[in-house]
Design a protein around this motif. Structure first.
Motif, mmCIF file in Angstrom:
data_model
loop_
_atom_site.group_PDB
_atom_site.id
_atom_site.type_symbol
_atom_site.label_atom_id
_atom_site.label_comp_id
_atom_site.label_asym_id
_atom_site.label_seq_id
_atom_site.Cartn_x
_atom_site.Cartn_y
_atom_site.Cartn_z
ATOM 1 N N SER A 93 0.826 -1.217 0.000
ATOM 2 C CA SER A 93 0.000 0.000 0.000
ATOM 3 C C SER A 93 0.854 1.258 0.000
ATOM 4 C CB SER A 93 -0.953 0.013 1.195
ATOM 5 O OG SER A 93 -0.245 0.185 2.408
ATOM 6 N N ARG A 94 2.079 1.145 0.469
ATOM 7 C CA ARG A 94 2.974 2.301 0.527
ATOM 8 C C ARG A 94 3.906 2.417 -0.680
ATOM 9 N NH1 ARG A 94 0.979 1.016 5.083
ATOM 10 N NH2 ARG A 94 0.888 2.392 6.873
ATOM 11 N N THR A 95 4.034 1.342 -1.457
ATOM 12 C CA THR A 95 4.985 1.371 -2.577
ATOM 13 C C THR A 95 4.334 1.192 -3.948
ATOM 14 O OG1 THR A 95 5.421 -1.002 -2.297
ATOM 15 C CG2 THR A 95 6.899 0.538 -1.161
ATOM 16 N N PHE A 96 3.367 0.298 -4.058
ATOM 17 C CA PHE A 96 2.819 -0.022 -5.367
ATOM 18 C C PHE A 96 2.101 1.123 -6.068
ATOM 19 C CE2 PHE A 96 2.713 -4.903 -5.898
ATOM 20 C CZ PHE A 96 4.033 -4.981 -5.505
ATOM 21 N N PRO A 97 1.288 1.937 -5.375
ATOM 22 C CA PRO A 97 0.599 3.005 -6.115
ATOM 23 C C PRO A 97 1.558 3.927 -6.868
ATOM 24 C CG PRO A 97 -0.444 2.698 -4.002
ATOM 25 C CD PRO A 97 0.812 1.860 -3.990
ATOM 26 N N THR A 98 2.642 4.324 -6.250
ATOM 27 C CA THR A 98 3.606 5.192 -6.933
ATOM 28 C C THR A 98 4.273 4.453 -8.079
ATOM 29 O OG1 THR A 98 4.005 6.410 -4.897
ATOM 30 C CG2 THR A 98 5.683 6.594 -6.611
ATOM 31 N N ALA A 116 -9.805 -11.333 3.279
ATOM 32 C CA ALA A 116 -8.825 -11.041 4.341
ATOM 33 C C ALA A 116 -8.932 -9.580 4.761
ATOM 34 C CB ALA A 116 -7.411 -11.360 3.861
ATOM 35 N N TYR A 117 -9.085 -8.687 3.800
ATOM 36 C CA TYR A 117 -9.213 -7.263 4.123
ATOM 37 C C TYR A 117 -10.468 -7.011 4.963
ATOM 38 C CZ TYR A 117 -5.753 -6.513 0.379
ATOM 39 O OH TYR A 117 -4.634 -6.536 -0.417
ATOM 40 N N LYS A 118 -11.554 -7.676 4.593
ATOM 41 C CA LYS A 118 -12.822 -7.495 5.324
ATOM 42 C C LYS A 118 -12.662 -7.857 6.801
ATOM 43 C CE LYS A 118 -17.642 -8.963 5.209
ATOM 44 N NZ LYS A 118 -18.611 -9.821 4.524
ATOM 45 N N GLN A 119 -11.891 -8.905 7.075
ATOM 46 C CA GLN A 119 -11.661 -9.335 8.450
ATOM 47 C C GLN A 119 -10.884 -8.298 9.259
ATOM 48 O OE1 GLN A 119 -13.087 -12.133 9.686
ATOM 49 N NE2 GLN A 119 -14.019 -12.210 7.657
ATOM 50 N N ARG A 120 -10.073 -7.473 8.577
ATOM 51 C CA ARG A 120 -9.206 -6.513 9.271
ATOM 52 C C ARG A 120 -9.800 -5.114 9.370
ATOM 53 N NH1 ARG A 120 -4.648 -8.922 6.078
ATOM 54 N NH2 ARG A 120 -4.580 -7.017 4.868
ATOM 55 N N THR A 121 -10.997 -4.896 8.870
ATOM 56 C CA THR A 121 -11.554 -3.538 8.842
ATOM 57 C C THR A 121 -12.096 -3.054 10.176
ATOM 58 O OG1 THR A 121 -13.737 -4.322 8.213
ATOM 59 C CG2 THR A 121 -12.232 -3.734 6.403
ATOM 60 N N VAL A 127 -16.471 -2.033 -11.618
ATOM 61 C CA VAL A 127 -16.775 -2.129 -10.197
ATOM 62 C C VAL A 127 -15.483 -1.942 -9.403
ATOM 63 C CG1 VAL A 127 -17.707 -3.619 -8.379
ATOM 64 C CG2 VAL A 127 -18.685 -3.699 -10.688
ATOM 65 N N LEU A 128 -15.549 -1.067 -8.395
ATOM 66 C CA LEU A 128 -14.404 -0.780 -7.534
ATOM 67 C C LEU A 128 -14.756 -1.169 -6.101
ATOM 68 C CD1 LEU A 128 -13.593 2.825 -8.827
ATOM 69 C CD2 LEU A 128 -12.588 0.659 -9.607
ATOM 70 N N ILE A 129 -13.804 -1.778 -5.412
ATOM 71 C CA ILE A 129 -13.991 -2.209 -4.032
ATOM 72 C C ILE A 129 -13.143 -1.300 -3.145
ATOM 73 C CG2 ILE A 129 -13.868 -4.155 -2.433
ATOM 74 C CD1 ILE A 129 -15.688 -4.651 -4.926
ATOM 75 N N ALA A 130 -13.776 -0.563 -2.242
ATOM 76 C CA ALA A 130 -13.072 0.416 -1.399
ATOM 77 C C ALA A 130 -12.537 -0.247 -0.129
ATOM 78 C CB ALA A 130 -13.995 1.585 -1.072
ATOM 79 N N SER A 131 -11.705 -1.273 -0.310
ATOM 80 C CA SER A 131 -11.199 -2.052 0.825
ATOM 81 C C SER A 131 -10.103 -1.332 1.597
ATOM 82 C CB SER A 131 -10.661 -3.401 0.334
ATOM 83 O OG SER A 131 -9.538 -3.198 -0.510
ATOM 84 N N ASN A 132 -9.375 -0.451 0.936
ATOM 85 C CA ASN A 132 -8.267 0.280 1.569
ATOM 86 C C ASN A 132 -7.290 -0.680 2.238
ATOM 87 O OD1 ASN A 132 -6.828 2.593 2.068
ATOM 88 N ND2 ASN A 132 -7.939 3.107 3.936
ATOM 89 N N TRP A 133 -7.018 -1.805 1.558
ATOM 90 C CA TRP A 133 -6.057 -2.801 2.043
ATOM 91 C C TRP A 133 -6.459 -3.348 3.419
ATOM 92 C CZ3 TRP A 133 -1.945 -4.102 -1.214
ATOM 93 C CH2 TRP A 133 -1.723 -3.252 -2.286
ATOM 94 N N GLY A 134 -7.742 -3.283 3.767
ATOM 95 C CA GLY A 134 -8.210 -3.769 5.058
ATOM 96 C C GLY A 134 -8.116 -2.734 6.165
#
Length: 168
Positions: free
Chosen positions: A29-34, A148-153, A86-93
């Motif tokens: 989440s800190r490296t891939f977008p850039t 997995a992200y859903k579990q961490r939200t 379709v976009l999923i707003a998971s924000n990496w969990g």
């Protein structure tokens, strides 16, 4: 957007497993977008790190900032559904919604570029009820990391946003 022919390789499935782990999500989440924005620009829209490593369908979403009013471009998994995306707003969990979700709610008119094609205009809306449930199942079938992200939200319901081509 063309219907998805999704066939990740074994090593792309391995890359996905790393991405949905806590350490992988934190790092990616800190490296891939850039890296994705840079490689996308340099390859004229044909390649991103995320799509290469994980085999996921990536789009470049350009929104208008909810507070700033400035254009903001973010690489996201874009799940095709006919002409819609379709976009999923998971924000990496994460415990809060991603900034682009707030931007879409404030300014639903966006542009999306993918696979080297010119950017197209879309209008966003939030899915709910049975439609939301169906999109969630489709999303999880493409990328198991969403579970997995859903579990961490922390109980946050992950918004699902549907982009429809403008003028349709």
């Amino acid at each position: 957007m063309a219907e998805l022919k999704y066939q990740p390789t074994w090593w792309q499935r391995s890359g996905q497993a790393v991405a949905w782990s806590r350490p992988g999500a934190w790092l990616f989440s800190r490296t891939f977008p850039t890296m994705d924005r840079t490689l996308y620009r340099l390859s004229q829209g044909r390649i991103t790190v995320s799509s290469s490593i994980a085999g996921l369908p990536l789009v470049m979403l350009t929104t208008t900032g909810a507070k700033s009013g400035q254009p903001r471009t973010v690489p996201l998994i874009g799940i095709p559904d006919g002409n819609d995306i379709v976009l999923i707003a998971s924000n990496w969990g994460g415990a809060s919604h991603p900034a682009w979700c707030f931007n879409l709610r404030a300014h639903p008119e966006v542009t999306v570029a993918f696979y080297g094609q010119p950017a197209k205009s879309y209008v966003a809306r939030e899915a709910s009820g049975a439609e939301r449930d169906a999109y969630w199942q489709k999303a999880v079938s493409i990328y198991r990391g969403y579970d997995a992200y859903k579990q961490r939200t922390g109980g946050r319901e992950i918004p699902i946003l549907v982009l429809t081509p403008q003028g349709r």
